[in-house]
Design a protein around this motif. Structure first.
Motif, PDB file in Angstrom:
ATOM      1  N   UNK A   9       0.841  -1.189   0.000  1.00 53.72           N
ATOM      2  CA  UNK A   9       0.000   0.000   0.000  1.00 53.72           C
ATOM      3  C   UNK A   9       0.880   1.244   0.000  1.00 53.72           C
ATOM      4  N   UNK A  10       0.495   2.274  -0.757  1.00 54.59           N
ATOM      5  CA  UNK A  10       1.301   3.496  -0.762  1.00 54.59           C
ATOM      6  C   UNK A  10       1.226   4.190   0.594  1.00 54.59           C
ATOM      7  N   UNK A  11       2.310   4.778   0.995  1.00 57.07           N
ATOM      8  CA  UNK A  11       2.364   5.508   2.257  1.00 57.07           C
ATOM      9  C   UNK A  11       1.545   6.782   2.137  1.00 57.07           C
ATOM     10  N   UNK A  12       0.661   7.066   3.118  1.00 54.87           N
ATOM     11  CA  UNK A  12      -0.169   8.277   3.028  1.00 54.87           C
ATOM     12  C   UNK A  12       0.693   9.528   2.891  1.00 54.87           C
ATOM     13  N   UNK A  13       0.257  10.409   2.032  1.00 47.55           N
ATOM     14  CA  UNK A  13       0.998  11.646   1.815  1.00 47.55           C
ATOM     15  C   UNK A  13       0.825  12.563   3.015  1.00 47.55           C
ATOM     16  N   UNK A  14       1.894  13.218   3.405  1.00 46.59           N
ATOM     17  CA  UNK A  14       1.827  14.119   4.554  1.00 46.59           C
ATOM     18  C   UNK A  14       0.866  15.263   4.259  1.00 46.59           C
ATOM     19  N   UNK A  15       0.113  15.661   5.287  1.00 47.86           N
ATOM     20  CA  UNK A  15      -0.811  16.777   5.153  1.00 47.86           C
ATOM     21  C   UNK A  15      -0.069  18.051   5.544  1.00 47.86           C
ATOM     22  N   UNK A  16      -0.101  19.024   4.653  1.00 49.10           N
ATOM     23  CA  UNK A  16       0.622  20.262   4.935  1.00 49.10           C
ATOM     24  C   UNK A  16      -0.118  21.461   4.366  1.00 49.10           C
ATOM     25  N   UNK A  17       0.189  22.640   4.906  1.00 46.73           N
ATOM     26  CA  UNK A  17      -0.375  23.910   4.452  1.00 46.73           C
ATOM     27  C   UNK A  17       0.786  24.859   4.199  1.00 46.73           C
ATOM     28  N   UNK A  18       1.014  25.154   2.929  1.00 42.98           N
ATOM     29  CA  UNK A  18       2.140  26.023   2.559  1.00 42.98           C
ATOM     30  C   UNK A  18       3.445  25.537   3.172  1.00 42.98           C
ATOM     31  N   UNK A  19       3.646  24.227   3.138  1.00 42.71           N
ATOM     32  CA  UNK A  19       4.887  23.644   3.633  1.00 42.71           C
ATOM     33  C   UNK A  19       4.886  23.305   5.102  1.00 42.71           C
ATOM     34  N   UNK A  20       3.903  23.752   5.870  1.00 42.41           N
ATOM     35  CA  UNK A  20       3.824  23.428   7.303  1.00 42.41           C
ATOM     36  C   UNK A  20       3.068  22.113   7.464  1.00 42.41           C
ATOM     37  N   UNK A  21       3.733  21.094   7.971  1.00 41.33           N
ATOM     38  CA  UNK A  21       3.143  19.760   8.082  1.00 41.33           C
ATOM     39  C   UNK A  21       2.238  19.681   9.306  1.00 41.33           C
ATOM     40  N   UNK A  22       1.063  19.092   9.099  1.00 38.49           N
ATOM     41  CA  UNK A  22       0.142  18.822  10.211  1.00 38.49           C
ATOM     42  C   UNK A  22       0.508  17.451  10.761  1.00 38.49           C
ATOM     43  N   UNK A  23       1.040  17.393  11.956  1.00 43.62           N
ATOM     44  CA  UNK A  23       1.519  16.135  12.520  1.00 43.62           C
ATOM     45  C   UNK A  23       0.379  15.133  12.694  1.00 43.62           C
ATOM     46  N   UNK A  24       0.681  13.862  12.420  1.00 49.02           N
ATOM     47  CA  UNK A  24      -0.324  12.814  12.592  1.00 49.02           C
ATOM     48  C   UNK A  24      -0.764  12.713  14.050  1.00 49.02           C
ATOM     49  N   UNK A  25       0.165  12.992  14.970  1.00 49.92           N
ATOM     50  CA  UNK A  25      -0.196  12.955  16.385  1.00 49.92           C
ATOM     51  C   UNK A  25      -1.239  14.025  16.717  1.00 49.92           C
ATOM     52  N   UNK A  26      -1.117  15.193  16.080  1.00 51.11           N
ATOM     53  CA  UNK A  26      -2.087  16.265  16.309  1.00 51.11           C
ATOM     54  C   UNK A  26      -3.455  15.877  15.758  1.00 51.11           C
ATOM     55  N   UNK A  27      -3.448  15.223  14.597  1.00 48.83           N
ATOM     56  CA  UNK A  27      -4.726  14.778  14.011  1.00 48.83           C
ATOM     57  C   UNK A  27      -5.368  13.734  14.913  1.00 48.83           C
ATOM     58  N   UNK A  28      -4.569  12.790  15.403  1.00 47.93           N
ATOM     59  CA  UNK A  28      -5.098  11.741  16.288  1.00 47.93           C
ATOM     60  C   UNK A  28      -5.726  12.340  17.541  1.00 47.93           C
ATOM     61  N   UNK A  29      -5.131  13.384  18.057  1.00 45.13           N
ATOM     62  CA  UNK A  29      -5.680  14.041  19.253  1.00 45.13           C
ATOM     63  C   UNK A  29      -6.964  14.803  18.923  1.00 45.13           C
ATOM     64  N   UNK A  30      -7.024  15.384  17.725  1.00 39.85           N
ATOM     65  CA  UNK A  30      -8.192  16.168  17.307  1.00 39.85           C
ATOM     66  C   UNK A  30      -9.386  15.289  16.980  1.00 39.85           C
ATOM     67  N   UNK A  31      -9.148  14.017  16.671  1.00 39.57           N
ATOM     68  CA  UNK A  31     -10.222  13.106  16.260  1.00 39.57           C
ATOM     69  C   UNK A  31     -11.353  13.056  17.278  1.00 39.57           C
ATOM     70  N   UNK A  32     -11.036  13.156  18.568  1.00 45.41           N
ATOM     71  CA  UNK A  32     -12.065  13.056  19.610  1.00 45.41           C
ATOM     72  C   UNK A  32     -13.128  14.149  19.491  1.00 45.41           C
ATOM     73  N   UNK A  33     -12.805  15.234  18.791  1.00 40.86           N
ATOM     74  CA  UNK A  33     -13.759  16.339  18.626  1.00 40.86           C
ATOM     75  C   UNK A  33     -14.631  16.186  17.379  1.00 40.86           C
ATOM     76  N   UNK A  34     -14.468  15.063  16.659  1.00 36.71           N
ATOM     77  CA  UNK A  34     -15.198  14.881  15.399  1.00 36.71           C
ATOM     78  C   UNK A  34     -15.775  13.471  15.316  1.00 36.71           C
ATOM     79  N   UNK A  35     -16.785  13.163  16.128  1.00 44.15           N
ATOM     80  CA  UNK A  35     -17.396  11.826  16.059  1.00 44.15           C
ATOM     81  C   UNK A  35     -17.984  11.563  14.684  1.00 44.15           C
ATOM     82  N   UNK A  36     -17.841  10.331  14.210  1.00 46.47           N
ATOM     83  CA  UNK A  36     -18.340   9.972  12.883  1.00 46.47           C
ATOM     84  C   UNK A  36     -18.692   8.495  12.873  1.00 46.47           C
TER      85      UNK A  36
END
Length: 274
Positions: A9-36
């Motif tokens: 499987x291809x490695x997921x592409x890093x998420x970034x905004x104008x070169x600033x990477x959004x850390x996967x750890x930050x996304x994992x922590x934010x997940x609790x605020x977005x039930x789905x």
């Protein structure tokens, strides 16, 4: 033939905004605020939220926006980043206040929203039967019809019938009385029957629980709230709706001007409508 490379499987592409990477750890922590309904949808929503946050922070920095953090009524204090985003939105996203004409149009187009529900005072006798059990449902219907005929012939026996036959233990002890009920307090199929009944009428209501012999004792029709009493609430709703659309458009413009990788965000290159 070695298929290990082709099947990987291809490695997921890093998420970034104008070169600033959004850390996967930050996304994992934010997940609790977005039930789905699925983990991947929660992850995507969290990632988009952090991308939007980064867009706003970068724009606030570009414009040199600085402000003092505020405290809410409970004493919670904004972070410096939250204050910067708030100040940016207050400066860049301007929305008009809804006037009385707009509020009145909304009121007239949505009168049902400003109507109180009917109030019913009813009693019932429940002959329980589970859904899907056709034999039990048929037997319950026959019993309900027999009881209906008896109470129509002599209304005074209703309380005794409720005490002796009703599967609703709470109301059975009160002669079948449910007290005063309004829309939303019982199941929809029961309410549909109540809406058709008049005081003094006795009828059968079929619900997911079985068959009810229902007696309507009193009913009070709902009333429409006057415009003057609803105006403030309407103005607040319209203002919040306009602010939401304007903010979404502003973020869309920022996204259209930014280089975002790893996730799709709706972008626009049209100027913000003031």
């Amino acid at each position: 033939m070695d298929c290990s490379v082709s099947n990987a499987l291809p490695k997921p592409k890093a998420i970034s905004v104008n070169g600033v990477v959004i850390a996967r750890e930050a996304i994992a922590q934010e997940v609790q605020n977005h039930p789905a309904d699925k983990p991947i949808h929660a992850w995507q929503a969290a990632a988009r939220a952090l991308v939007v946050r980064e867009l706003l922070l970068q724009e606030a920095a570009r414009l040199g926006i600085e402000t003092e953090p505020l405290c809410d009524p409970d004493g919670r204090r904004e972070t410096a980043e939250e204050a910067a985003m708030r100040a940016l939105v207050e400066r860049e996203v301007k929305t008009p206040e809804p006037d009385e004409a707009a509020c009145r149009r909304f009121y007239e187009q949505h009168l049902q929203r400003f109507r109180t529900g009917n109030l019913y005072e009813v009693a019932h006798i429940l002959i329980a039967a589970p859904r899907g059990d056709e034999a039990a449902r048929l037997a319950a219907r026959v019993s309900a019809e027999t009881i209906l005929a008896a109470v129509k012939a002599d209304p005074h026996v209703f309380a005794d019938m409720a005490s002796n036959h009703s599967a609703c233990s709470t109301s059975a002890a009160e002669g079948g009385h449910l007290g005063q009920i309004t829309r939303g307090q019982t199941v929809p199929e029961f309410e549909a029957v109540l809406e058709r009944m008049q005081p003094g009428e006795i009828a059968i209501a079929e619900t997911r629980y079985g068959f009810h012999v229902v007696r309507m004792d009193r009913r009070a029709e709902g009333q429409t709230l006057p415009f003057e009493l609803a105006k403030e609430r309407i103005a607040g709703y319209l203002a919040a709706s306009v602010e939401h659309r304007a903010l979404a458009q502003y973020i869309s413009i920022l996204a259209g001007q930014a280089e975002i990788t790893g996730i799709a965000l709706v972008a626009a290159d049209t100027p913000l409508v003031q």
